[in-house]
Design a protein around this motif. Structure first.
Motif, short mmCIF file in Angstrom:
data_model
loop_
_atom_site.label_atom_id
_atom_site.label_comp_id
_atom_site.label_asym_id
_atom_site.label_seq_id
_atom_site.Cartn_x
_atom_site.Cartn_y
_atom_site.Cartn_z
N THR A 1 1.35 -1.72 7.59
CA THR A 1 1.81 -3.08 7.21
C THR A 1 1.39 -4.04 8.51
O THR A 1 1.14 -3.44 9.69
CB THR A 1 3.38 -3.06 7.03
OG1 THR A 1 4.01 -2.71 8.35
CG2 THR A 1 3.83 -2.12 6.20
N PRO A 2 1.55 -5.54 8.41
CA PRO A 2 1.20 -6.21 9.33
C PRO A 2 2.18 -6.02 10.76
O PRO A 2 1.61 -6.01 11.95
CB PRO A 2 1.81 -7.59 9.00
CG PRO A 2 1.25 -7.42 7.47
CD PRO A 2 1.65 -6.12 6.98
N LYS A 3 3.41 -5.62 10.44
CA LYS A 3 4.24 -5.16 11.59
C LYS A 3 3.82 -4.20 12.40
O LYS A 3 3.85 -3.95 13.43
CB LYS A 3 5.86 -5.26 10.89
CG LYS A 3 6.83 -5.14 12.19
CD LYS A 3 8.41 -5.17 11.44
CE LYS A 3 9.30 -5.07 12.63
NZ LYS A 3 10.56 -5.18 12.00
N LEU A 4 3.59 -2.82 11.31
CA LEU A 4 3.05 -1.80 12.03
C LEU A 4 1.94 -1.69 12.73
O LEU A 4 1.51 -1.30 13.64
CB LEU A 4 3.18 -0.73 11.10
CG LEU A 4 4.52 0.00 10.63
CD1 LEU A 4 4.08 1.36 9.62
CD2 LEU A 4 5.18 0.85 11.70
N MET B 1 0.89 -1.17 0.18
CA MET B 1 0.01 0.24 -0.04
C MET B 1 0.76 1.09 0.00
O MET B 1 1.95 1.18 0.73
CB MET B 1 -0.93 0.07 1.20
CG MET B 1 -1.88 1.27 1.25
SD MET B 1 -3.19 0.96 2.71
CE MET B 1 -1.69 1.40 4.06
N ARG B 2 0.46 2.39 -0.72
CA ARG B 2 1.20 3.35 -0.94
C ARG B 2 1.11 4.27 0.58
O ARG B 2 0.14 4.37 1.24
CB ARG B 2 0.54 4.38 -1.84
CG ARG B 2 1.33 5.52 -2.09
CD ARG B 2 0.99 6.25 -3.60
NE ARG B 2 -0.20 7.13 -3.36
CZ ARG B 2 -1.15 6.95 -3.72
NH1 ARG B 2 -1.66 5.85 -4.54
NH2 ARG B 2 -2.12 7.77 -3.53
N GLU C 1 -8.61 -8.59 6.66
CA GLU C 1 -7.86 -9.24 7.34
C GLU C 1 -7.40 -8.30 8.75
O GLU C 1 -7.19 -9.03 9.86
CB GLU C 1 -6.48 -9.77 6.65
CG GLU C 1 -5.49 -10.67 7.76
CD GLU C 1 -4.24 -10.94 6.80
OE1 GLU C 1 -3.45 -11.67 7.48
OE2 GLU C 1 -4.14 -10.64 5.59
N ASN C 2 -6.72 -7.16 8.45
CA ASN C 2 -6.43 -6.39 9.55
C ASN C 2 -7.53 -5.89 10.27
O ASN C 2 -7.32 -5.76 11.58
CB ASN C 2 -5.75 -4.98 9.12
CG ASN C 2 -4.20 -5.16 8.29
OD1 ASN C 2 -3.83 -6.25 8.58
ND2 ASN C 2 -3.87 -4.34 7.72
N ARG D 1 7.42 -7.30 5.87
CA ARG D 1 6.13 -6.69 6.01
C ARG D 1 5.14 -7.57 6.26
O ARG D 1 4.26 -7.22 7.21
CB ARG D 1 5.94 -5.70 4.85
CG ARG D 1 6.58 -4.49 4.55
CD ARG D 1 5.91 -3.21 3.78
NE ARG D 1 6.07 -4.18 2.26
CZ ARG D 1 6.97 -3.88 1.47
NH1 ARG D 1 7.77 -3.11 1.68
NH2 ARG D 1 6.89 -4.18 0.27
N ASP D 2 5.27 -8.86 5.81
CA ASP D 2 4.29 -9.87 6.02
C ASP D 2 4.33 -10.71 7.17
O ASP D 2 3.85 -11.87 7.59
CB ASP D 2 4.29 -10.81 4.62
CG ASP D 2 3.66 -10.14 3.35
OD1 ASP D 2 3.06 -9.18 3.76
OD2 ASP D 2 3.89 -10.68 2.26
#
Length: 358
Positions: free
Chosen positions: A65-68, A1-2, A97-98, A193-194
Motif C-alpha cells: 500500500t502507499p503507506k507501507l 491488491m491481494r 506510480e510506486n 491506504r491511499d
C-alpha cells in the motif's frame, strides 16, 4: 491488491523463481543475522549484472500500500546504508506510480509479475513496468471516490477530523446522507491506504485535502437520469417555485438545484439561462399536480427537472431563500468536469473549499 504470504515469496526466492534479467541471483541468504540492532533485512542477495558484482539487502512485503511503501523503502534504505550495500524490495506487484516513488527514493524493487526497478547509483538503472497485476483484490466497493461511496470523502472535506466511525456516520446523516457503518469503515480503510486520512486509535483525520479533491474530481460521474423534463414557464418564476416546492414537500421528495445552477453562491460566473434541478420524484407528476403553467420544449428551455435515484447530489445541500441548492463540493465536481469556462470557475470553489479547512 491481494496480500501474499511473505513465506510464499521467501520460498520462491530460495528456489530462484524470482528474477529480473539481465540481473542474475548467485547466492541468497534468508533471514540473515545482522550484527546491528538498528538494521533489518529478510534476505541478502549476491548477484551479477554482466561483469558487475552486486549485493542487496532485501525486505519482502506481501502487500504494498502507499503507506507501507514509504515505510518499507525508508527502512531497507537505512539498513542498506549502514552496511554500505544496495536496498531492494520484493513485492507481489509494482505499479507505475510506486515505481516513480521508489525511483525518487533510489530503492530497487522487483515484483512477481515481471516488473521491476533496478538502481545502483552511477552504475545501473533499469525500469520495467506494464505487466499486469496477477494479485488483484476483488473489493466489494469498486470505487470509493464515486457515487454513494464518495459521500465519506465529501464529509472529510467538511469536517476534517472525527473521533470515531460512529461520529462520521452521524455527520453523514445530519448532512442528508445515508451509508451503512460497514461501508464507512471500508471507505475509511481505503482512504488510509491511499494516505488521504490518518487513523490514530479511533480518531480519523484528513491529511491530504488536495489529493482527496483531485480523486473525487477524476472519478466523478454525473447521476444517471431516470426521467427529464425541459420547458418554458408561462407564469412568474416565484409562482413556479412556490408550486413546485409545495408538491415536493407534500410527497416527501427531494428537490435541489444542480451544481451548475448553484455556482453563483460560491463563485463569480455568468448566470445560466436555464435553471436545472435534481429530484427523486417523477418530474411530470410534480408539474401536473402543482398545476404549473409551462410548455415542454428542448428549444431554449428556461428550466429542467432531472429525476435521479442516486442520493449523493443531495448530500450537504444548502438552503437559500427557502430553496435547496447544491453543496459547494457537488458544485465544484460538476464544474471541474465541464467545459473550459466551467473548469476555470471551479478553481474558485476549490480555493474556497481548501480555505475553509484551514
Amino acid at each position: 491488491m491481494r496480500s501474499i504470504d511473505k513465506n510464499d515469496i521467501r520460498q520462491r526466492l530460495i528456489q530462484f523463481e524470482i528474477n529480473f534479467a539481465p540481473l542474475k541471483f548467485k547466492q541468497i541468504q534468508i533471514d540473515p543475522e545482522l550484527d546491528r540492532v538498528d538494521a533489518v533485512a529478510d534476505a541478502i542477495i549476491e548477484a551479477k549484472f554482466g561483469s558487475l558484482s552486486l549485493k542487496f539487502l532485501v525486505e519482502i512485503q506481501g502487500i504494498l500500500t502507499p503507506k507501507l511503501l514509504l515505510a518499507s523503502a525508508s527502512r531497507i534504505a537505512r539498513s542498506a546504508h549502514l552496511y554500505k550495500t544496495n536496498p531492494l524490495l520484493i513485492v507481489p506487484f509494482l505499479s507505475e506510480e510506486n515505481c516513480r516513488i521508489l525511483q525518487e527514493l533510489r530503492v530497487s524493487c522487483i515484483d512477481l509479475c515481471g516488473n521491476g526497478l533496478l538502481i545502483v547509483p552511477g552504475k545501473v538503472f533499469i525500469e520495467r513496468t506494464g505487466n499486469a497485476n496477477l494479485f488483484k483484490e476483488e473489493r466489494t466497493i469498486k470505487n470509493i471516490y464515486r457515487n454513494e461511496s464518495s459521500i465519506v470523502g465529501r464529509a472529510f472535506l467538511l469536517i476534517p477530523m472525527f473521533e470515531s466511525l460512529k461520529q462520521i456516520e452521524d455527520a453523514i446523516v445530519l448532512l442528508n446522507g445515508h451509508l451503512r457503518k460497514s461501508t464507512i469503515s471500508k471507505v475509511v480503510s481505503s482512504l488510509e491506504r491511499d494516505l488521504i486520512v490518518m487513523k490514530e486509535g479511533r480518531l480519523v483525520r484528513l491529511i491530504q485535502a488536495d489529493k482527496l479533491l483531485d480523486a473525487l474530481k477524476s472519478n466523478y460521474r454525473p447521476p444517471k437520469p431516470v426521467a427529464t423534463i425541459r420547458g418554458k414557464i408561462k407564469e412568474p418564476w416565484a409562482n413556479f417555485r412556490k408550486k413546485l416546492d409545495f408538491e415536493v414537500y407534500a410527497h416527501g421528495a427531494q428537490l435541489c438545484q444542480t451544481g451548475r445552477s448553484s455556482v453563483n453562491l460560491y463563485a463569480v460566473m455568468a448566470e445560466d439561462n436555464m435553471a436545472s434541478f435534481y429530484t427523486d420524484a417523477n418530474p411530470e407528476m410534480l408539474l401536473e399536480l402543482g398545476r404549473i403553467d409551462y410548455v415542454e420544449t428542448e428549444r431554449f428551455p428556461d428550466f429542467e427537472i432531472i429525476q435521479i435515484e442516486e442520493r449523493f447530489p443531495f448530500f450537504d445541500q444548502r438552503g437559500k431563500e427557502s430553496h435547496q441548492v447544491a453543496s459547494p463540493i457537488q458544485c465544484y465536481l460538476e464544474l471541474a468536469n465541464g467545459d473550459k469556462r466551467q473548469q476555470e470557475v471551479s478553481e474558485q470553489i476549490k480555493e474556497l473549499l481548501l480555505r475553509d479547512l484551514k
